[in-house]
Design an enzyme around this catalytic site. Structure first.
Site, PDB file in Angstrom:
ATOM      1  N   ARG A  95       0.810  -1.221   0.000  1.00 42.70           N
ATOM      2  CA  ARG A  95       0.000   0.000   0.000  1.00 42.70           C
ATOM      3  C   ARG A  95       0.848   1.278   0.000  1.00 42.70           C
ATOM      4  NH1 ARG A  95      -3.796  -0.626   4.886  1.00 42.70           N
ATOM      5  NH2 ARG A  95      -4.264   1.565   4.436  1.00 42.70           N
TER       6      ARG A  95
ATOM      7  N   TYR B   7       7.220  -4.653  15.793  1.00 38.86           N
ATOM      8  CA  TYR B   7       7.041  -4.537  14.346  1.00 38.86           C
ATOM      9  C   TYR B   7       7.998  -3.474  13.807  1.00 38.86           C
ATOM     10  CZ  TYR B   7       2.454  -6.919  14.671  1.00 38.86           C
ATOM     11  OH  TYR B   7       1.438  -7.799  14.871  1.00 38.86           O
TER      12      TYR B   7
HETATM   13  C1  UD1 Z   1      -1.412  -8.221  13.628  1.00 42.16           C
HETATM   14  C2  UD1 Z   1      -2.019  -9.075  14.729  1.00 42.16           C
HETATM   15  C3  UD1 Z   1      -3.236  -8.352  15.302  1.00 42.16           C
HETATM   16  C4  UD1 Z   1      -2.822  -6.983  15.809  1.00 42.16           C
HETATM   17  C5  UD1 Z   1      -2.140  -6.205  14.701  1.00 42.16           C
HETATM   18  C6  UD1 Z   1      -1.594  -4.910  15.237  1.00 42.16           C
HETATM   19  C7  UD1 Z   1      -1.566 -11.360  14.115  1.00 42.16           C
HETATM   20  C8  UD1 Z   1      -2.114 -12.615  13.584  1.00 42.16           C
HETATM   21  N1  UD1 Z   1      -2.387 -10.341  14.186  1.00 42.16           N
HETATM   22  O1  UD1 Z   1      -2.369  -8.021  12.618  1.00 42.16           O
HETATM   23  O2  UD1 Z   1      -3.793  -9.098  16.337  1.00 42.16           O
HETATM   24  O3  UD1 Z   1      -3.943  -6.277  16.285  1.00 42.16           O
HETATM   25  O4  UD1 Z   1      -1.042  -6.954  14.159  1.00 42.16           O
HETATM   26  O5  UD1 Z   1      -1.104  -4.150  14.188  1.00 42.16           O
HETATM   27  O6  UD1 Z   1      -0.419 -11.321  14.499  1.00 42.16           O
HETATM   28  N2  UD1 Z   1       4.865  -9.663   9.118  1.00 42.16           N
HETATM   29  C9  UD1 Z   1       5.948 -10.415   8.748  1.00 42.16           C
HETATM   30  N3  UD1 Z   1       5.736 -11.593   8.117  1.00 42.16           N
HETATM   31  C10 UD1 Z   1       4.492 -12.049   7.864  1.00 42.16           C
HETATM   32  C11 UD1 Z   1       3.392 -11.255   8.224  1.00 42.16           C
HETATM   33  C12 UD1 Z   1       3.599 -10.070   8.873  1.00 42.16           C
HETATM   34  O7  UD1 Z   1       7.094 -10.046   8.967  1.00 42.16           O
HETATM   35  O8  UD1 Z   1       4.381 -13.145   7.287  1.00 42.16           O
HETATM   36  C13 UD1 Z   1       5.115  -8.370   9.790  1.00 42.16           C
HETATM   37  C14 UD1 Z   1       4.675  -7.181   8.972  1.00 42.16           C
HETATM   38  O9  UD1 Z   1       5.761  -6.678   8.205  1.00 42.16           O
HETATM   39  C15 UD1 Z   1       4.249  -6.193  10.036  1.00 42.16           C
HETATM   40  C16 UD1 Z   1       3.793  -7.073  11.177  1.00 42.16           C
HETATM   41  O10 UD1 Z   1       4.333  -8.350  10.961  1.00 42.16           O
HETATM   42  O11 UD1 Z   1       5.332  -5.408  10.468  1.00 42.16           O
HETATM   43  C17 UD1 Z   1       2.285  -7.137  11.301  1.00 42.16           C
HETATM   44  O12 UD1 Z   1       1.720  -7.604  10.115  1.00 42.16           O
HETATM   45  P1  UD1 Z   1       0.276  -7.140   9.679  1.00 42.16           P
HETATM   46  O13 UD1 Z   1      -0.134  -7.912   8.506  1.00 42.16           O
HETATM   47  O14 UD1 Z   1       0.207  -5.668   9.607  1.00 42.16           O
HETATM   48  O15 UD1 Z   1      -0.556  -7.557  10.978  1.00 42.16           O
HETATM   49  P2  UD1 Z   1      -2.028  -8.094  11.040  1.00 42.16           P
HETATM   50  O16 UD1 Z   1      -2.044  -9.479  10.582  1.00 42.16           O
HETATM   51  O17 UD1 Z   1      -2.896  -7.127  10.366  1.00 42.16           O
END
Ligand code: UD1
Ligand code: CA
Length: 459
Positions: free
Chosen positions: A14, A103
Site C-alpha cells: 500500500r 514490528y
Molecule cells: C497483527 C495481529 C493483530 C494486531 C495487529 C496490530 C496477528 C495474527 N495479528 O495483525 O492481532 O492487532 O497486528 O497491528 O499477528 N509480518 C511479517 N511476516 C508475515 C506477516 C507479517 O514479517 O508473514 C510483519 C509485517 O511486516 C508487520 C507485522 O508483521 O510489520 C504485522 O503484520 P500485519 O499484517 O500488519 O498484521 P495483522 O495481521 O494485520
C-alpha cells in the site's frame, strides 16, 4: 538475556513504493531505525530483524549496525503470518531469554513502554504478556478476550471474531514479551487453521494458557504508540507525531519555536538555549546550532555546525561551519565545506563554496566565492566573482587580511592577493597583488567632450 525480534517481512504494497517500507524516512530517520533505537534504549541487547522481499536492501542499509537479519521466504510455496515470521528467528532464541516482539513499521513505540511491558511481565511471573490498547477504530485489530476474572484468555483476529468479540474495544498492539523457551515450544504448536490460513503469533497466548502457564495483558498508556505504517497517509500521521515530539524536546530544552507545527527539525539535530526558530525553517541531518541564534523563515540547514549568536535569514546552508555572531542572508547559499569565522556578514545573493572566511569579513551582495581562503577584515564588494574553473580544473584563490576587493571584480584563480591588497572596482585580476598595492585592471575611461551635441542628439 533480553532480546527483540522485529518483524518486517510484510510486503508494504500500500506504500506503492520502489523501496522497502521500513527504509522510508520520518524526520530524517528510517522507520526501522526508530524501532531498533527504542529497542536498544530499552536494553534489548540482541536485535533480530525478520525481512522479506526487499531484505537485501534493508540489510545493506543497516550493514554497519549490530543487527541480526533473518529472511522469511515469501511466495506461494510458503506459509505467511506473524507466527511464521517469528519462527525464522528460532535459532536465535535462547531458553533463558526474555523475548520482545516488535514490528518494524511501528516507529512511535517508546523505550519506556517496552521497559514497562518487560517489568510487568517479570513482576507477575507471566510467560507471555501482550501489550494492548484501547482504540475507537477497531478495524483490522485482534481483540483481547478476557475471562470473568479479567485475565486474558486469548487474542482473536478481526476476521475470526464473533459479533460479540468484535465489540471488544481492547486490541492487540502486536507487541509482546515472552519467555524464550516457552515461546519456542508454543511456536511448534501453532497451526494455520484460521480465516487467513496464516500462522498467527497471537495463538501463542492461548497455547501458553492451555499448557498451564500464566499469561498477561498490559494496557499501554498512550495508544498513539501502536500506530503502524501501511500507507503514505499513515506515514505522514506518524511523522507529525515524531515531529512534535522532537519539537517539544527542544522547547523543553530552552529553544523558542515561534510556530512549532510549522518547523521541521530532524531527529539528529542539536540546538542551544535561547535560540529562536521562526516558522518555515528546516534543520536537517547532523546539524548543531548554538545558543542565542535567530533562524528566520525560509532557511534550510543541512548537517552544519552553527555556533552562538548567529543570525540566518531565508538561506540555504549545507555541510558548513559558521562561527559566533555571523549574519547570513536573506537569500544566501553556503555550499558544502564553507567555513565562516565570527562576526562575518554574508548578504543577499551571495554564494560561498568550499571556502574559508576569516573574522569580520564581509560579502554583502551578489557575489560568488568559490574555492578560496580569505583572511579577516576583508571586504568583498558587490558582484565580485571568484573565477575558480577553467572548464576542466578548479583552482584556489588566497586573499590576505584587510584586503579590499572592489565591486564587480573578477579574481581569476589560481591567484594570491596579499594582506592589505586593494583591487579597484571592475577589475579582472589575473596576477598576484602584493601587500599594500592597489591593482586596477580595466580599460581606462575616455570622455569625449561635446560628443552628444556633435551627433545631433541634443538640440
Ligand atoms: C497483527 C495481529 C493483530 C494486531 C495487529 C496490530 C496477528 C495474527 N495479528 O495483525 O492481532 O492487532 O497486528 O497491528 O499477528 N509480518 C511479517 N511476516 C508475515 C506477516 C507479517 O514479517 O508473514 C510483519 C509485517 O511486516 C508487520 C507485522 O508483521 O510489520 C504485522 O503484520 P500485519 O499484517 O500488519 O498484521 P495483522 O495481521 O494485520
Ligand atoms: Ca495480515
Amino acid at each position: 538475556m533480553e532480546m527483540a525480534i522485529i518483524l518486517a517481512a510484510g510486503e508494504g504494497s500500500r506504500m506503492r513504493s520502489k523501496k522497502s517500507k521500513v527504509l522510508h524516512k520520518l524526520c530524517g530517520k528510517t522507520i526501522l531505525s526508530y524501532v531498533v533505537d527504542e529497542s536498544k534504549a530499552a536494553n534489548l541487547e540482541k536485535n533480530i530483524v525478520v525481512v522479506g522481499h526487499s531484505g537485501e536492501e534493508v540489510r545493506e542499509h543497516f550493514k554497519d549496525e549490530p543487527i541480526i537479519f533473518k529472511s522469511q521466504p515469501i511466495g506461494e510455496d510458503f506459509p505467511y503470518g506473524t507466527g511464521y515470521a517469528v519462527m525464522q528467528a528460532l535459532d536465535e532464541i535462547e531458553d533463558n531469554s526474555t523475548v520482545v516482539i516488535l514490528y518494524g513499521d511501528t516507529p512511535l513505540i517508546q523505550s519506556t513502554t517496552i521497559e514497562s511491558l518487560i517489568s510487568y511481565h517479570k513482576k507477575n511471573k507471566f510467560k507471555g504478556t501482550v501489550l494492548t490498547a484501547k482504540l475507537s477504530d477497531l478495524e483490522g485489530y485482534g481483540r483481547i478476550v478476557r475471562d470473568e476474572g479479567g485475565h486474558i484468555s486469548k487474542i482473536v483476529e478481526d476476521r475470526d471474531a464473533s459479533p460479540s468479540e468484535k465489540l471488544i474495544d481492547e486490541v492487540n498492539s502486536g507487541i509482546y514479551c515472552f519467555d524464550g523457551r516457552l515461546l519456542k515450544d508454543a511456536l511448534s504448536k501453532i497451526t494455520a487453521d484460521n480465516a487467513q490460513n496464516e500462522y498467527y503469533i497471537t495463538d501463542v497466548i492461548e497455547i501458553l494458557k492451555r499448557d498451564g502457564h500464566k499469561v498477561g495483558a498490559y494496557l499501554i498508556e498512550d495508544s498513539v504508540e501502536i500506530n503502524g505504517i501501511n500507507s503514505r497517509v499513515q506515514m505522514a500521521f506518524c511523522e507529525e507525531v515524531l515531529r512534535s515530539r522532537i519539537n517539544e524536546y527542544h522547547m523543553e530544552n530552552g529553544v523558542t519555536l515561534i510556530h512549532p507545527s510549522n518547523t521541521y527539525i530532524e531527529a539528529g539535530v542539536k540546538i542551544g538555549r535561547d535560540t529562536i526558530i521562526h516558522p518555515g525553517v528546516s534543520l536537517e541531518g547532523e546539524t548543531e546550532i548554538g545558543e542565542d541564534c535567530i533562524i528566520r523563515s525560509g532557511t534550510r540547514i543541512e548537517s552544519s555546525k552553527i555556533m552562538n549568536s548567529v543570525n540566518i535569514d531565508s538561506s540555504l546552508i549545507e555541510k558548513s561551519f559558521v562561527d559566533d555572531g555571523t549574519k547570513i542572508g536573506p537569500n544566501a547559499h553556503l555550499r558544502p565545506n564553507s567555513h565562516l569565522g565570527s562576526n562575518i556578514n554574508i548578504g543577499n545573493f551571495v554564494e560561498i563554496k568550499n571556502a574559508t572566511l576569516g573574522d569580520n569579513s564581509k560579502a554583502g551582495h551578489l557575489s560568488y566565492v568559490g574555492d578560496a581562503d580569505i583572511g579577516s577584515n576583508v571586504n568583498i564588494g558587490c558582484g565580485v566573482v571568484f573565477v575558480n574553473y577553467n572548464g576542466r580544473e578548479k583552482f584556489r584563490t588566497r586573499v590576505g587580511d584587510n584586503a579590499f576587493i572592489g565591486s564587480n571584480s573578477s579574481l581569476v584563480a589560481p591567484l594570491n592577493v596579499e594582506d592589505w591588497g586593494y583591487i579597484a572596482a571592475g577589475s579582472t585580476i589575473t596576477k598576484e597583488v602584493k601587500e599594500g598595492e592597489l591593482s586596477i585592471a580595466r580599460t581606462e575611461q575616455i570622455n569625449k567632450e561635446g560628443w552628444v551635441e556633435k551627433k545631433g542628439y541634443k538640440k
